[in-house]
Design a protein around this motif. Structure first.
Motif, PDB file in Angstrom:
ATOM      1  N   THR A  45      49.847  36.327  30.609  1.00 16.99           N
ATOM      2  CA  THR A  45      49.313  35.117  30.945  1.00 16.99           C
ATOM      3  C   THR A  45      48.527  36.110  31.926  1.00 16.99           C
TER       4      THR A  45
ATOM      5  N   ARG B 214      48.264  41.491  35.527  1.00 19.34           N
ATOM      6  CA  ARG B 214      48.668  40.854  33.836  1.00 19.34           C
ATOM      7  C   ARG B 214      50.289  41.259  34.083  1.00 19.34           C
ATOM      8  N   ARG B 215      51.004  40.286  33.515  1.00 25.04           N
ATOM      9  CA  ARG B 215      52.255  39.989  33.326  1.00 25.04           C
ATOM     10  C   ARG B 215      53.020  39.149  31.881  1.00 25.04           C
TER      11      ARG B 215
ATOM     12  N   ASP C 168      41.373  34.540  43.387  1.00 23.71           N
ATOM     13  CA  ASP C 168      41.349  34.272  42.292  1.00 23.71           C
ATOM     14  C   ASP C 168      40.587  34.849  41.459  1.00 23.71           C
TER      15      ASP C 168
ATOM     16  N   GLN D 244      46.488  36.940  35.715  1.00 20.36           N
ATOM     17  CA  GLN D 244      47.203  36.258  36.852  1.00 20.36           C
ATOM     18  C   GLN D 244      46.113  36.770  37.801  1.00 20.36           C
ATOM     19  N   ALA D 245      45.997  36.958  39.145  1.00 15.66           N
ATOM     20  CA  ALA D 245      45.004  36.846  40.493  1.00 15.66           C
ATOM     21  C   ALA D 245      44.436  38.531  40.615  1.00 15.66           C
TER      22      ALA D 245
ATOM     23  N   ASP E  64      46.559  38.367  47.465  1.00 17.15           N
ATOM     24  CA  ASP E  64      45.515  38.242  45.904  1.00 17.15           C
ATOM     25  C   ASP E  64      44.223  37.107  45.945  1.00 17.15           C
TER      26      ASP E  64
END
Length: 320
Positions: A2, A318-319, A14, A4-5, A12
């Motif tokens: 996923t 990212r995670r 987009d 992410q921001a 944070d």
């Protein structure tokens, strides 16, 4: 995975809101041993930084990746002030420069790997220490770091740096923050990428800095093919090489289908590089002079990718 921001000093955002991104810059270096030893490094005025950013903002600059690490007077609250006054997003850095910039008694040489990882993780998740973790008391700014830095020396890791790789990797795994490298004169890119990969850092989570200082097209293509992002941060600094050389490298990589791995910046880490302080080429140079040269060479779509689309992925937390 996923995506992410992107983490900026004001919070944070987009990735789609980054706009045009300069991937390697320095806006504030207010003190520390390296700055005392080299006064030209001293960038200690928020007002001067605002004035330097302004013309680049008018040309379309949306985000600056501020690569000043621990030990150089990073000033997270100052970076927040610059972001608020200019409207430019700023992604700040935790981590380290070359080990030679730190005293041999510095904690980076002595703390356990897990402790170093804890300190870096907290800078990303809780807020950067306003004193650059000079210790012993930590005072956190609301500004959080969005990138982790590690630096090798010319053709070698340097004392203590190899032992920091597992700490950098731990902090990346916990936070999802990308890892940026200082490849001195373009060297040690393979070695840093290999060492980080061995500790579980995906190669596409790594930004290789100063990589255009070693203008070997096949070497650069091999690194990009592994997934790493290549930060071209030499434009305008003719003492290191002409812009024509960088244009040729970018054309070669584009022809090999690797335009999606490129980033652009200018690494103006000296007073003598700032037009507001009487020097040059100045922060607007990249958009005013170099990018038009890329477009004239038929590389407009590559320039757009390097300034907008590619940074959205390279800078994303990212995670998973």
């Amino acid at each position: 995975m996923t995506v992410q921001a992107v983490r900026t000093v004001l919070g944070d955002i987009d990735g789609a809101d980054l706009g045009v991104v300069f991937a390697h810059e320095h806006l504030l270096m207010t003190g520390g041993w390296p700055v005392r030893q080299e006064p030209d490094f001293r960038l200690d005025s928020v007002d001067s930084a605002v004035a330097e950013v302004g013309p680049a903002r008018e040309l379309g600059l949306g985000t600056v990746v501020e690569m000043t690490p621990l030990g150089f007077g990073r000033s997270p609250d100052g970076l927040r002030a610059i972001a608020e006054r200019t409207g430019v997003h700023i992604v700040a850095t935790t981590g380290f420069h070359k080990s030679g910039y730190y005293d041999d008694l510095h904690w980076l040489h002595h703390y356990p790997v897990d402790t170093v990882a804890d300190l870096l993780t907290a800078e990303i998740e809780a807020g950067m220490d306003v004193h650059g973790l000079a210790g012993p008391v930590i005072h956190r700014s609301p500004a959080r770091a969005g990138i982790i830095k590690i630096a090798a020396e010319y053709h070698r890791f340097g004392p203590g740096i190899r032992r920091l790789v597992p700490a950098i990797a731990q902090a990346h795994r916990r936070t999802g923050a990308p890892v940026a490298t200082h490849c001195d004169k373009g060297t040690m890119a393979y070695e840093l990428l290999d060492a980080l990969a061995a500790e579980g850092v995906p190669e596409d989570a790594v930004i290789l800095g100063h990589i255009d200082h070693d203008p070997d097209p096949d070497k650069l293509a091999a690194l990009a093919e592994r997934g790493a992002y290549l930060a071209f941060d030499m434009p305008g600094r003719a003492k290191y090489g002409p812009d024509s050389e960088i244009v040729d490298l970018i054309a070669h990589l584009t022809d090999r289908g690797l335009a999606d791995r490129l980033l652009l910046g200018s690494d103006l880490a000296r007073r003598s590089y700032w037009t507001t302080l009487g020097g040059g080429p100045g922060l607007p140079y990249l958009l005013r002079t170099f990018v038009p040269r890329l477009r004239a060479a038929g590389l407009g779509s590559t320039a757009d990718a390097a300034l907008t689309g590619n940074p959205r992925r390279a800078l994303a937390l990212r995670r998973g």
